[in-house]
Design an enzyme around this catalytic site. Structure first.
Site, PDB file in Angstrom:
ATOM      1  N   GLY A  56      48.700 140.592  21.860  1.00  0.00           N
ATOM      2  CA  GLY A  56      50.110 140.811  21.541  1.00  0.00           C
ATOM      3  C   GLY A  56      50.368 140.295  20.131  1.00  0.00           C
ATOM      4  O   GLY A  56      49.957 139.172  19.792  1.00  0.00           O
ATOM      5  N   ARG A  88      40.766 141.138  14.826  1.00  0.00           N
ATOM      6  CA  ARG A  88      41.437 142.411  15.183  1.00  0.00           C
ATOM      7  C   ARG A  88      42.193 142.896  13.943  1.00  0.00           C
ATOM      8  O   ARG A  88      42.923 142.123  13.327  1.00  0.00           O
ATOM      9  CB  ARG A  88      42.405 142.217  16.362  1.00  0.00           C
ATOM     10  N   ASP A 231      52.930 146.587  16.734  1.00  0.00           N
ATOM     11  CA  ASP A 231      51.896 145.754  16.099  1.00  0.00           C
ATOM     12  C   ASP A 231      52.050 145.720  14.595  1.00  0.00           C
ATOM     13  O   ASP A 231      51.644 144.759  13.937  1.00  0.00           O
ATOM     14  CB  ASP A 231      50.507 146.247  16.481  1.00  0.00           C
TER      15      ASP A 231
HETATM   16  O1  MRU Z   1      45.966 145.402  22.334  1.00  0.00           O
HETATM   17  P1  MRU Z   1      47.147 144.532  22.632  1.00  0.00           P
HETATM   18  O2  MRU Z   1      47.310 144.257  24.081  1.00  0.00           O
HETATM   19  O3  MRU Z   1      47.193 143.294  21.770  1.00  0.00           O
HETATM   20  O4  MRU Z   1      48.385 145.439  22.184  1.00  0.00           O
HETATM   21  C1  MRU Z   1      49.682 144.873  22.238  1.00  0.00           C
HETATM   22  C2  MRU Z   1      50.753 145.834  21.931  1.00  0.00           C
HETATM   23  O5  MRU Z   1      50.522 146.981  21.612  1.00  0.00           O
HETATM   24  C3  MRU Z   1      52.153 145.317  21.969  1.00  0.00           C
HETATM   25  O6  MRU Z   1      53.045 146.382  22.166  1.00  0.00           O
HETATM   26  C4  MRU Z   1      52.502 144.644  20.643  1.00  0.00           C
HETATM   27  O7  MRU Z   1      51.539 143.759  20.220  1.00  0.00           O
HETATM   28  C5  MRU Z   1      53.813 143.959  20.731  1.00  0.00           C
HETATM   29  S1  MRU Z   1      53.785 142.436  21.671  1.00  0.00           S
HETATM   30  C6  MRU Z   1      55.400 141.920  21.568  1.00  0.00           C
END
Ligand code: MRU
Length: 345
Positions: A56, A88, A231
């Site tokens: 997240g 990431r 993101d």
């Molecule tokens: O791959 P992830 O689980 O880290 O992806 C997270 C998301 O796409 C969320 O929508 C984003 O990080 C927003 S969290 C408030």
């Protein structure tokens, strides 16, 4: 890295600085088990990020800030920064936090560990305040929405606090009857595993759907709004979020359903002119090829596994940040939101 199983209870605390180590919930095991990892080296933090034990966008920034405290304590600040940056690529929170923390450490070389710890704690508080404000603005924008679709996980597990898009849904459910329609979010199932878990702890009714059902359900007219997280938001308003978001946005536009993005300012990247400037994380094919419970595709089958997609700005009806709401003036769905909010008041 050591592990200790714990029984889930009380508020969700996905990250906690505890006596010189970083305590995180291992999100890969939820909802079956709430197991905590105690990370004592920056390398462990970077590995936990890469494996999505912690995830997240806002939480990645917070984890990176604490990771650098551990790196500075071990005298490996530069190496730690490089590992975290590479962990990431898509959420801007990660490199932005690393750059800021390196500046802080370099201007306080004699007290770098203490200065970095202060910075990590400040960031955690700032993200918590951002969530509170986003929930306030978003709940006002979406007042009257009763059935709300969402993608991935944007709650406490993604932010460390009450969440962005999911926080808005939980707030609306406190104000009236709300059902959340959760896209399962293949291949790692953040929607199926994490969002439904958070909603059940809040007592909010949820219905889980396979990602492929989203367009058909949006077509029925039973969905009042879609609300998702982010993101990275580019300068032109292109939204980079979990893979599948773009398809949901297209279907929402086709069927006149308002599509709202809840975005912390920490995820806005003005240096990216559009979504094309942002690197989309490609993850291992195995995540796609392992289907369910030990059932896998035939050996030798190839797979593509982009973890995020770009939703062009024109498909987004409104953006909610901690500073307020930006509505798209030429989107007729904004009128639908306004009418629903008027009826609700
Ligand atoms: O791959 P992830 O689980 O880290 O992806 C997270 C998301 O796409 C969320 O929508 C984003 O990080 C927003 S969290 C408030």
């Amino acid at each position: 890295m050591t592990t200790a199983a714990r029984i889930a209870d009380g508020p969700i605390v996905p990250i906690r600085w505890d006596d010189g180590t970083l305590d995180i919930i291992d999100q890969r095991l939820l909802p079956g088990e709430e197991r905590h990892l105690r990370l004592s080296r920056c390398e462990d933090v970077a590995a936990a990020i890469g494996a999505l034990a912690i995830r997240g966008a806002p939480l990645l920034g917070i984890a990176a800030a604490y990771g650098l405290v551990l790196a500075a304590r071990d005298g490996r600040l530069e190496q730690g920064a490089a590992l975290l940056r590479a962990a990431r690529p898509t959420a801007v929170n990660l490199p932005r936090t690393v750059d800021l923390c390196l500046d802080i450490a370099l201007t306080n070389p004699a007290a770098a560990v203490e200065a970095l710890l202060n910075q990590a704690q400040r960031l955690e508080s700032a993200e918590a305040r951002a969530c509170d404000a986003i929930v306030r603005h978003g709940a006002a924008l979406l007042a009257g929405a009763r059935t709300i679709m969402t993608v991935c996980n944007t709650g406490a597990l993604g932010t460390g606090h009450r969440g962005t898009a999911l926080g808005i849904i939980v707030q609306l459910a406190d104000e009236g009857p709300v059902t959340a329609i959760c896209c399962e979010t293949r291949p790692l199932l953040q929607g199926a595993r994490l969002t439904t878990w958070e909603l059940s702890r809040h007592g909010v009714p949820a219905q889980l759907i396979v990602d492929g059902a989203a367009a058909a359900i949006l077509r029925t007219g039973d969905i009042d709004a879609v609300v998702v997280g982010c993101d990275r938001l580019a300068a032109n308003g292109d939204l980079i979020n979990k893979i599948g978001t773009y398809g949901v946005a297209l279907a929402a536009a086709a069927h006149g359903v308002p599509f709202v993005a809840a975005v912390t300012m920490s995820s806005i990247d003005r240096s990216a002119l559009s979504g094309d400037d942002i690197r989309i994380e490609m993850r291992a094919p195995d995540e796609v090829l392992n289907l369910v419970d030990g059932v896998a595709a035939l050996p030798g089958v190839a797979a593509l596994n982009p973890a995020f997609d770009v939703t062009p700005a024109h498909l987004v009806s409104a953006i909610v940040t901690e500073q307020g709401v930006i509505r798209r003036a030429d989107d007729p769905r904004v009128r639908r939101l306004r009418a629903a909010a008027r009826n609700a008041s």
